[in-house]
Design a protein around this motif. Structure first.
Motif, PDB file in Angstrom:
ATOM      1  N   VAL A 131     -24.193  20.479  25.444  1.00  0.00           N
ATOM      2  CA  VAL A 131     -23.943  19.105  25.238  1.00  0.00           C
ATOM      3  C   VAL A 131     -24.894  19.925  23.462  1.00  0.00           C
ATOM      4  CG1 VAL A 131     -25.068  16.949  24.653  1.00  0.00           C
ATOM      5  CG2 VAL A 131     -23.638  18.067  26.187  1.00  0.00           C
ATOM      6  N   GLU A 132     -26.186  20.734  24.190  1.00  0.00           N
ATOM      7  CA  GLU A 132     -27.587  21.188  22.566  1.00  0.00           C
ATOM      8  C   GLU A 132     -26.887  21.625  21.666  1.00  0.00           C
ATOM      9  OE1 GLU A 132     -30.381  22.688  24.760  1.00  0.00           O
ATOM     10  OE2 GLU A 132     -30.932  21.352  26.014  1.00  0.00           O
ATOM     11  N   TYR A 133     -25.448  22.813  21.983  1.00  0.00           N
ATOM     12  CA  TYR A 133     -24.962  23.056  21.084  1.00  0.00           C
ATOM     13  C   TYR A 133     -24.428  22.326  20.510  1.00  0.00           C
ATOM     14  CZ  TYR A 133     -23.039  27.727  18.913  1.00  0.00           C
ATOM     15  OH  TYR A 133     -22.687  28.107  18.349  1.00  0.00           O
ATOM     16  N   LEU A 134     -23.549  21.387  20.890  1.00  0.00           N
ATOM     17  CA  LEU A 134     -22.918  20.544  19.813  1.00  0.00           C
ATOM     18  C   LEU A 134     -23.463  19.853  19.040  1.00  0.00           C
ATOM     19  CD1 LEU A 134     -20.334  19.954  22.599  1.00  0.00           C
ATOM     20  CD2 LEU A 134     -19.571  20.095  20.291  1.00  0.00           C
ATOM     21  N   ASN A 135     -24.764  19.380  19.324  1.00  0.00           N
ATOM     22  CA  ASN A 135     -25.430  18.843  18.659  1.00  0.00           C
ATOM     23  C   ASN A 135     -26.084  19.739  17.327  1.00  0.00           C
ATOM     24  OD1 ASN A 135     -25.509  16.241  19.741  1.00  0.00           O
ATOM     25  ND2 ASN A 135     -27.085  17.129  21.557  1.00  0.00           N
ATOM     26  N   GLU A 136     -26.322  20.661  17.685  1.00  0.00           N
ATOM     27  CA  GLU A 136     -26.282  21.654  16.637  1.00  0.00           C
ATOM     28  C   GLU A 136     -25.452  21.910  15.415  1.00  0.00           C
ATOM     29  OE1 GLU A 136     -29.050  24.667  16.223  1.00  0.00           O
ATOM     30  OE2 GLU A 136     -29.732  23.083  16.263  1.00  0.00           O
ATOM     31  N   ILE A 137     -24.257  21.625  16.160  1.00  0.00           N
ATOM     32  CA  ILE A 137     -22.849  21.936  15.293  1.00  0.00           C
ATOM     33  C   ILE A 137     -22.463  20.901  14.348  1.00  0.00           C
ATOM     34  CG2 ILE A 137     -20.215  21.071  14.432  1.00  0.00           C
ATOM     35  CD1 ILE A 137     -20.063  23.348  17.754  1.00  0.00           C
ATOM     36  N   ARG A 139     -25.396  18.602  13.004  1.00  0.00           N
ATOM     37  CA  ARG A 139     -26.591  18.843  12.645  1.00  0.00           C
ATOM     38  C   ARG A 139     -26.149  19.094  11.155  1.00  0.00           C
ATOM     39  NH1 ARG A 139     -30.401  22.949  11.327  1.00  0.00           N
ATOM     40  NH2 ARG A 139     -29.029  24.373  13.069  1.00  0.00           N
ATOM     41  N   VAL A 140     -25.698  21.107  11.348  1.00  0.00           N
ATOM     42  CA  VAL A 140     -25.083  21.403  10.151  1.00  0.00           C
ATOM     43  C   VAL A 140     -24.063  21.623   9.338  1.00  0.00           C
ATOM     44  CG1 VAL A 140     -26.388  23.762  11.011  1.00  0.00           C
ATOM     45  CG2 VAL A 140     -23.833  23.322  11.409  1.00  0.00           C
ATOM     46  N   LEU A 141     -23.129  20.332   9.876  1.00  0.00           N
ATOM     47  CA  LEU A 141     -21.323  19.595   8.992  1.00  0.00           C
ATOM     48  C   LEU A 141     -22.630  19.051   8.232  1.00  0.00           C
ATOM     49  CD1 LEU A 141     -18.965  19.865   9.274  1.00  0.00           C
ATOM     50  CD2 LEU A 141     -19.370  18.622  11.378  1.00  0.00           C
ATOM     51  N   LYS A 142     -21.884  18.723   7.734  1.00  0.00           N
ATOM     52  CA  LYS A 142     -22.111  17.587   6.070  1.00  0.00           C
ATOM     53  C   LYS A 142     -21.789  16.287   6.755  1.00  0.00           C
ATOM     54  CE  LYS A 142     -21.272  20.122   2.200  1.00  0.00           C
ATOM     55  NZ  LYS A 142     -20.718  20.494   0.867  1.00  0.00           N
ATOM     56  N   ASN A 143     -21.845  15.214   6.358  1.00  0.00           N
ATOM     57  CA  ASN A 143     -21.382  13.977   6.718  1.00  0.00           C
ATOM     58  C   ASN A 143     -20.085  13.935   6.172  1.00  0.00           C
ATOM     59  OD1 ASN A 143     -23.974  13.290   7.636  1.00  0.00           O
ATOM     60  ND2 ASN A 143     -24.229  12.295   5.248  1.00  0.00           N
ATOM     61  N   ASN A 144     -19.375  13.396   7.694  1.00  0.00           N
ATOM     62  CA  ASN A 144     -18.051  12.955   6.967  1.00  0.00           C
ATOM     63  C   ASN A 144     -16.854  14.285   7.444  1.00  0.00           C
ATOM     64  OD1 ASN A 144     -17.523  10.914   6.397  1.00  0.00           O
ATOM     65  ND2 ASN A 144     -18.630  11.102   4.658  1.00  0.00           N
ATOM     66  N   SER A 180     -18.684  13.202  24.450  1.00  0.00           N
ATOM     67  CA  SER A 180     -19.221  11.428  24.233  1.00  0.00           C
ATOM     68  C   SER A 180     -20.837  11.299  24.522  1.00  0.00           C
ATOM     69  CB  SER A 180     -18.356  10.860  25.381  1.00  0.00           C
ATOM     70  OG  SER A 180     -18.911  11.089  26.506  1.00  0.00           O
ATOM     71  N   LYS A 181     -21.262  12.431  24.712  1.00  0.00           N
ATOM     72  CA  LYS A 181     -22.560  12.379  24.878  1.00  0.00           C
ATOM     73  C   LYS A 181     -23.818  13.224  23.390  1.00  0.00           C
ATOM     74  CE  LYS A 181     -22.145  14.101  30.045  1.00  0.00           C
ATOM     75  NZ  LYS A 181     -22.151  14.875  31.048  1.00  0.00           N
ATOM     76  N   THR A 182     -22.466  13.253  22.444  1.00  0.00           N
ATOM     77  CA  THR A 182     -23.506  13.662  20.912  1.00  0.00           C
ATOM     78  C   THR A 182     -23.039  13.035  20.271  1.00  0.00           C
ATOM     79  OG1 THR A 182     -21.677  14.363  19.585  1.00  0.00           O
ATOM     80  CG2 THR A 182     -22.079  16.531  21.778  1.00  0.00           C
ATOM     81  N   PRO A 183     -23.700  12.568  18.544  1.00  0.00           N
ATOM     82  CA  PRO A 183     -23.462  11.642  17.605  1.00  0.00           C
ATOM     83  C   PRO A 183     -22.133  11.760  17.170  1.00  0.00           C
ATOM     84  CG  PRO A 183     -25.089  13.121  17.478  1.00  0.00           C
ATOM     85  CD  PRO A 183     -24.246  13.685  18.351  1.00  0.00           C
ATOM     86  N   ILE A 213     -12.451  16.955  15.235  1.00  0.00           N
ATOM     87  CA  ILE A 213     -14.028  15.996  15.897  1.00  0.00           C
ATOM     88  C   ILE A 213     -14.180  15.776  13.829  1.00  0.00           C
ATOM     89  CG2 ILE A 213     -15.750  15.927  17.009  1.00  0.00           C
ATOM     90  CD1 ILE A 213     -14.515  18.176  18.057  1.00  0.00           C
ATOM     91  N   LYS A 214     -14.982  14.507  14.398  1.00  0.00           N
ATOM     92  CA  LYS A 214     -15.182  14.228  12.468  1.00  0.00           C
ATOM     93  C   LYS A 214     -16.923  13.668  12.466  1.00  0.00           C
ATOM     94  CE  LYS A 214     -13.665  13.277   9.455  1.00  0.00           C
ATOM     95  NZ  LYS A 214     -13.131  14.401   7.730  1.00  0.00           N
ATOM     96  N   LYS A 215     -17.589  13.750  12.055  1.00  0.00           N
ATOM     97  CA  LYS A 215     -18.783  13.239  11.832  1.00  0.00           C
ATOM     98  C   LYS A 215     -18.920  12.358  11.040  1.00  0.00           C
ATOM     99  CE  LYS A 215     -24.080  15.364  10.269  1.00  0.00           C
ATOM    100  NZ  LYS A 215     -24.685  15.882  10.012  1.00  0.00           N
TER     101      LYS A 215
END
Length: 215
Positions: A131-137, A139-144, A180-183, A213-215
């Motif tokens: 979950v923490e690693y996905l949150n890192e991904i 973070r560095v991914l642009k919107n959309n 599901s535990k990530t944004p 997966i989409k931001k």
């Protein structure tokens, strides 16, 4: 394979080292090329985008990425010093478009929102805190932006003799629960099957999942 050989194979699948690591990396690139190609296809790469690949291995597939669109920038990141050096040596012709980054495996050493697309193939089994690693991904991914996560399904992976050594396996529903535990806001799941030679030499039918997966 004997138990000790399986342990060494598992260690080199997680973090290839030395000459054995190079040998395993060549085998991985050949065995995983189908999964890698399908993942690249799912990214829908467009001109002028900046891509991040997590766990690039020897990056023998780089030309396939640059053939997809114009003016692509590629960053590959890996925990293996052996793979870091091997990828740079194999891809000298792309030195103006590609960079390779060695890191410790948990925090992505990049600023926020700098990649258009991110993908990773067969690395999720080694994430200590998914979950923490996905949150890192995220973070560095642009919107959309788009993140493609590709992995062998638990039911299939459990049949492989080396996965009992430091692999964490996931079913589709288990992976959905983690995401599901990530944004991340939405996800498309597709399954694939292919006949490949396994890391221990047998011919097997691999069942794997591509999550877009989409931001």
């Amino acid at each position: 394979m004997e138990k000790d050989e399986l342990k060494i194979l598992a260690q080199n699948l997680a973090n290839p080292e030395g000459e054995k690591g190079k040998e395993v990396a060549e085998m991985m690139n050949a065995a995983n090329i189908g999964m890698t190609l399908e993942s690249i296809k799912a990214l829908l790469i467009e001109d002028d985008e900046h891509l991040l690949e997590i766990g690039h291995g020897n990056a023998g597939h780089l030309k396939l990425i640059f053939d997809k669109a114009k003016n692509i920038r590629y960053t590959g990141i890996d925990i293996s010093e052996t793979m870091h050096n091997e990828a740079k040596n194999l891809n000298k012709e792309y030195k103006n478009q590609a960079e390779f980054v060695l890191y410790e495996g948990e925090k992505l050493p990049f600023e926020d929102k700098i990649f258009d697309k991110i993908f990773t193939v067969n690395t999720v089994y080694f994430w200590k805190k998914p979950v923490e690693y996905l949150n890192e991904i995220y973070r560095v991914l642009k919107n959309n932006g788009t993140f493609v996560l590709t992995f062998g399904q638990r039911e299939f992976m459990e049949k492989l003799p080396f996965t009992e050594y430091d692999f964490t396996l996931y079913s589709n529903s288990e992976m959905e629960e983690i995401i599901s535990k990530t944004p991340f806001v939405r996800m498309k799941m597709s399954e694939r099957e292919e006949d490949v030679k396994s890391k221990t030499g047998e011919q097997i039918r691999r069942i794997y999942t591509i999550l877009t997966i989409k931001k």
